[in-house]
Motif scaffolding. Structure first.
Motif, PDB file in Angstrom:
ATOM      1  N   ASP A  13      33.329 -12.239  -7.168  1.00 35.26           N
ATOM      2  CA  ASP A  13      32.212 -11.326  -6.901  1.00 35.26           C
ATOM      3  C   ASP A  13      31.470 -10.889  -8.160  1.00 35.26           C
ATOM      4  O   ASP A  13      30.384 -10.318  -8.072  1.00 35.26           O
ATOM      5  N   GLU A  16      27.671 -11.629  -8.634  1.00 39.06           N
ATOM      6  CA  GLU A  16      26.822 -10.852  -7.730  1.00 39.06           C
ATOM      7  C   GLU A  16      26.771  -9.391  -8.147  1.00 39.06           C
ATOM      8  O   GLU A  16      25.728  -8.744  -8.043  1.00 39.06           O
ATOM      9  N   THR A  66      29.153  -5.824   2.019  1.00 37.99           N
ATOM     10  CA  THR A  66      28.585  -7.079   2.497  1.00 37.99           C
ATOM     11  C   THR A  66      27.864  -6.850   3.820  1.00 37.99           C
ATOM     12  O   THR A  66      28.190  -5.938   4.573  1.00 37.99           O
ATOM     13  N   GLU A  69      26.896 -12.802   5.326  1.00 36.65           N
ATOM     14  CA  GLU A  69      27.369 -13.582   4.175  1.00 36.65           C
ATOM     15  C   GLU A  69      26.883 -13.034   2.834  1.00 36.65           C
ATOM     16  O   GLU A  69      27.247 -13.546   1.786  1.00 36.65           O
ATOM     17  N   TRP A  70      26.080 -11.979   2.846  1.00 42.18           N
ATOM     18  CA  TRP A  70      25.453 -11.463   1.634  1.00 42.18           C
ATOM     19  C   TRP A  70      26.241 -10.302   1.028  1.00 42.18           C
ATOM     20  O   TRP A  70      26.670  -9.398   1.727  1.00 42.18           O
ATOM     21  N   THR A  71      26.377 -10.311  -0.291  1.00 42.17           N
ATOM     22  CA  THR A  71      26.897  -9.156  -1.016  1.00 42.17           C
ATOM     23  C   THR A  71      25.684  -8.295  -1.330  1.00 42.17           C
ATOM     24  O   THR A  71      24.732  -8.763  -1.965  1.00 42.17           O
TER      25      THR A  71
END
Length: 186
Positions: A13, A16, A66, A69-71
């Motif tokens: 992570d 991101e 989240t 599928e997006w952080t």
């Protein structure tokens, strides 16, 4: 609608987290923080610092929000540390074991107003309560009305303490926001 969640961050992570911090600060703090400092948020040193934070271990928590599928955001929290390095804030003085600090809580602006910040703060508070903390604090730029409003909605208020950070090209005033870690997601 995609599922929203909060989970502990992993080393995967880190890119991101770095991107979200750099993008969000570039949007929110342009003109407040020097451009050179904002550029540094994407540096190898920034990646290394976040990697170390994710791996810091017991008592230190880095969480990601989240949506599908997006952080979309992240939060970093740990025991509060005074400016002299002691594990207690300079004030209020209720004991080191009672205090924790939210050192970063950011949601990408395009994902704002969808509850991610509240979920991050509530999850961090639950982790910190599990570590024995009862109260939280966060330092927020005085000019950042949005963040101050967010914490106010969670029941946290400015306690009158101000610190001034030297950016190398000026100063940024921050106010300390404090409140209970007894938070529930609304």
């Amino acid at each position: 609608m995609a599922t929203a969640a909060v989970r502990p961050a992993s080393p995967e992570d880190v890119p991101e987290i770095v991107r979200i911090q750099a993008d969000t600060w570039s949007t929110a703090y342009a003109g407040l923080v020097p451009a050179s400092a904002l550029e540094g948020l994407r540096s190898p040193a920034a990646h290394a610092a976040w990697a170390a934070a994710v791996e810091a271990g017991e008592g230190h928590h880095v969480l990601v929000a989240t949506e599908g599928e997006w952080t979309v955001g992240f939060c970093a929290a740990a025991p509060a540390v005074a400016s002299d390095g002691a594990a207690t804030p300079s004030a209020p003085t209720l004991g080191a074991e009672a205090w924790a600090e939210i050192s970063a809580l950011l949601v990408e602006p395009r994902w704002g107003r969808r509850g991610h910040g509240g979920r991050l703060l509530a999850a961090a508070a639950a982790h910190l309560r599990g570590d024995g903390a009862r109260y939280g604090l966060a330092w927020v730029p005085e000019a950042d009305a949005a963040s101050r409003g967010f914490y106010k909605a969670a029941g946290w208020i400015a306690d009158g303490t101000v610190r001034v950070l030297d950016t190398g090209e000026g100063e940024v005033r921050e106010v300390r926001i404090t409140g209970s870690l007894d938070l529930e997601l609304r």
